[in-house]
Structures are given as structure tokens and as C-alpha cells.
Design an enzyme around this catalytic site. Structure first.
Site, mmCIF file in Angstrom:
data_model
loop_
_atom_site.group_PDB
_atom_site.id
_atom_site.type_symbol
_atom_site.label_atom_id
_atom_site.label_comp_id
_atom_site.label_asym_id
_atom_site.label_seq_id
_atom_site.Cartn_x
_atom_site.Cartn_y
_atom_site.Cartn_z
ATOM 1 N N GLY A 9 0.841 -1.197 0.000
ATOM 2 C CA GLY A 9 0.000 0.000 0.000
ATOM 3 C C GLY A 9 0.872 1.241 0.000
ATOM 4 O O GLY A 9 0.534 2.261 0.600
ATOM 5 N N ALA A 10 2.012 1.156 -0.703
ATOM 6 C CA ALA A 10 3.046 2.192 -0.612
ATOM 7 C C ALA A 10 2.628 3.544 -1.157
ATOM 8 O O ALA A 10 3.174 4.572 -0.738
ATOM 9 C CB ALA A 10 4.312 1.710 -1.337
ATOM 10 N N ARG A 13 -1.787 7.201 1.625
ATOM 11 C CA ARG A 13 -1.350 8.202 2.609
ATOM 12 C C ARG A 13 -0.448 7.577 3.670
ATOM 13 O O ARG A 13 0.618 8.101 3.976
ATOM 14 C CB ARG A 13 -2.579 8.851 3.262
ATOM 15 C CG ARG A 13 -3.420 9.685 2.318
ATOM 16 C CD ARG A 13 -4.718 10.124 2.997
ATOM 17 N NE ARG A 13 -5.577 10.851 2.074
ATOM 18 C CZ ARG A 13 -6.351 10.276 1.160
ATOM 19 N NH1 ARG A 13 -6.381 8.963 1.046
ATOM 20 N NH2 ARG A 13 -7.092 11.000 0.351
ATOM 21 N N HIS A 156 -12.783 11.269 10.957
ATOM 22 C CA HIS A 156 -11.704 10.979 10.017
ATOM 23 C C HIS A 156 -11.966 11.672 8.681
ATOM 24 O O HIS A 156 -13.060 12.171 8.426
ATOM 25 C CB HIS A 156 -11.570 9.470 9.782
ATOM 26 C CG HIS A 156 -10.871 8.742 10.889
ATOM 27 N ND1 HIS A 156 -11.513 8.338 12.031
ATOM 28 C CD2 HIS A 156 -9.570 8.381 11.035
ATOM 29 C CE1 HIS A 156 -10.654 7.732 12.829
ATOM 30 N NE2 HIS A 156 -9.470 7.742 12.253
ATOM 31 N N LYS A 160 -11.967 7.700 4.242
ATOM 32 C CA LYS A 160 -11.981 6.493 5.057
ATOM 33 C C LYS A 160 -13.240 5.684 4.753
ATOM 34 O O LYS A 160 -14.349 6.221 4.717
ATOM 35 C CB LYS A 160 -11.908 6.839 6.543
ATOM 36 C CG LYS A 160 -11.760 5.618 7.442
ATOM 37 C CD LYS A 160 -11.362 5.993 8.858
ATOM 38 C CE LYS A 160 -11.217 4.774 9.751
ATOM 39 N NZ LYS A 160 -10.213 3.829 9.263
#
Length: 267
Positions: A9-10, A13, A156, A160
Site C-alpha cells: 500500500g506504498a 497516505r 476521520h 476512510k
């Protein structure tokens, strides 16, 4: 020898914050940056993508090949992506740090089963501050166990996808433990219309989504004539990223098992 850490998940965020946290950590190095093909940042040097000097490592999608060259994988994706990584880590005997939330009970059971073979840290929140708050909430539940209504409010960013947040649920579990209750039977997640008087045994949850809020959590103990609030407000994802890297370093010498941040922090 530096611990070889991969980020699944590079390009997200948290993934970008994790790349920066690994770069700043002593005794660790980035060994893989994995993300779906076509996402913004895919194919770029992982260091350059986050504003650091180039690290000679491009963001790619070959998860199986990446895991083969790692000591620990840190996964902040979605449940389906995490389960794919879990299976590969289990096959290759690699440690795994999971920051993904929103798992079903069946998915949690699959993670627990894999943890009999590999060491896994599964945490709703990797912030050291949040984990201190969880201990405080358990103690507050024990002491404020009569005459107080409990409500949990979390906020959030608009992107999300799960609600309530994993951190809010973990806070509810901590309070319920202190109160001697089971969150599964006392949680209230939705109120609408004529709900009647509040059941004193319940723990209520309220969810806010919008803007770029990193993560705000407040637990209210509401009594007659007073209100006790225990809150944590995150202004940067680096708190979570540093905690996840700390968990990865801790896993380097851990035996197979399912761990949480209190284990990592010695709480």
C-alpha cells in the site's frame, strides 16, 4: 545487518508516511514498495515519491516476489489486500504488521490461524499515545462504572471507508473491559427517530467523515453534574508510521503469535 522492511500500500497516505518512517529508522531499510498497478506514484522511485533522495527501488505490484526478499511486511491496505499478503507471508514464513481495519470476524479468524505459524502484529492504531489512552480508558471504566453514560465520538477524512474506525472500536473494547461488559452486546452504532430513553448499559458510537482529518477520538463519561472526557487527536500520520516500524523491528525476534501494540510497547 539492517532489517528488510516492505510496504504494502506504498502509494497511499499511510504508505508514503511509512516509507519516510523506515528511512528515518535506525537498523532498518526499505526493501520493497508494493501498490496496485496504475495508482499515482506507481513505477516511481519510492524515495523520490515522498520527497526523499532516490533509494533505487521502484514501486511495483509483484507482492509474491517482494515478500521473498523481506524480513517483515507492513500492510496498510484493505481487508482483501491484507488477506492476499497474509497468505504469501504464511507460505514464505515472513513476519507481518497489519494496520488495515474493517475485517469481518471470519477474516480475523484467518489472521489468528496464520499467527500460529508466523509472528503478526495486528493493531487498530499504532500511535504510542493512543495505546496509552487505551490503558487509561480501561482504568476509567473500572472507576466510573456506576452513574456514567459512555459515548465515543470519532472523526476521520472523507476517504476512510469503514465506520466506526478500528481505533474507536478498540477504545470501546477497553472501556467495556473496565466496566465488565461485552462490547458485542452493549454497543449502539446508530440512533434515528424515536429511540426511547438511553439504556445505561450501552456504549454509544458517533462517526464524522469529512475534509482531511487524520483522526480524532473522544470518549465521554457523562454523569449527573459532571463530564469526563479522554481524547486523542492526531495531526500527522507519522505517529502511526513510526509505531508500525517499531512493531516491525520488535517482530524481528518474536515467535509465531498474534500480538498487539501493548505487547510491542510492554504495556
Amino acid at each position: 545487518m539492517s532489517l528488510r522492511i516492505g510496504i504494502h500500500g506504498a502509494t497511499g497516505r499511510m504508505g508514503q508516511a511509512l516509507i519516510q518512517a523506515v528511512a528515518a529508522a535506525d537498523g532498518a531499510r526499505l526493501a520493497a514498495a508494493i501498490a496496485p498497478e496504475g495508482t499515482p506514484g506507481y513505477g516511481l522511485d519510492a524515495g523520490s515519491m515522498v520527497g526523499l533522495p532516490p533509494v533505487g527501488l521502484s514501486v511495483h505490484h509483484d507482492l509474491a516476489a517482494a515478500i521473498a526478499g523481506l524480513d517483515v511486511l507492513i500492510d496498510f491496505t484493505r481487508p482483501e489486500g491484507t488477506l492476499a499478503a497474509l497468505a504469501l507471508c504464511q507460505q514464505q514464513g515472513k513476519a507481518l504488521v497489519i494496520g488495515t481495519t474493517g475485517f469481518t470476524p471470519e477474516q480475523k479468524a484467518a489472521i489468528a490461524a496464520a499467527a500460529t505459524q508466523i509472528p503478526i502484529v495486528l493493531a487498530a492504531n499504532f500511535s504510542i499515545g493512543v495505546n496509552v489512552v487505551l490503558k487509561l480508558l480501561e482504568q476509567a471504566g473500572k472507576l466510573l462504572n456506576e452513574g456514567y453514560d459512555v459515548e465515543i465520538v470519532e472523526a476521520h477524512h472523507r476517504h476512510k471507508v469503514d465506520a466506526p474506525s478500528g481505533t474507536a472500536l478498540r477504545m470501546g473494547e477497553a472501556v467495556a473491559l473496565g466496566l465488565g461488559r461485552d462490547l458485542k452486546t452493549c454497543a449502539v452504532y446508530e440512533r434515528y427517530g424515536h429511540t426511547g430513553a438511553r439504556d445505561a448499559q450501552t456504549i454509544g458510537f458517533s462517526t464524522v467523515r469529512g475534509g482531511d482529518v487524520v483522526g480524532d477520538h473522544s470518549v465521554l463519561f457523562l454523569g449527573d453534574g459532571e463530564r469526563v472526557e479522554i481524547a486523542h487527536k492526531a495531526t500527522s500520520r507519522m505517529n502511526f508510521a513510526r509505531g508500525a516500524v517499531r512493531a516491525a523491528q520488535w517482530l524481528a525476534t518474536a515467535k509465531p503469535g498474534l500480538y498487539d501494540m501493548p505487547d510491542v510497547l510492554g504495556l
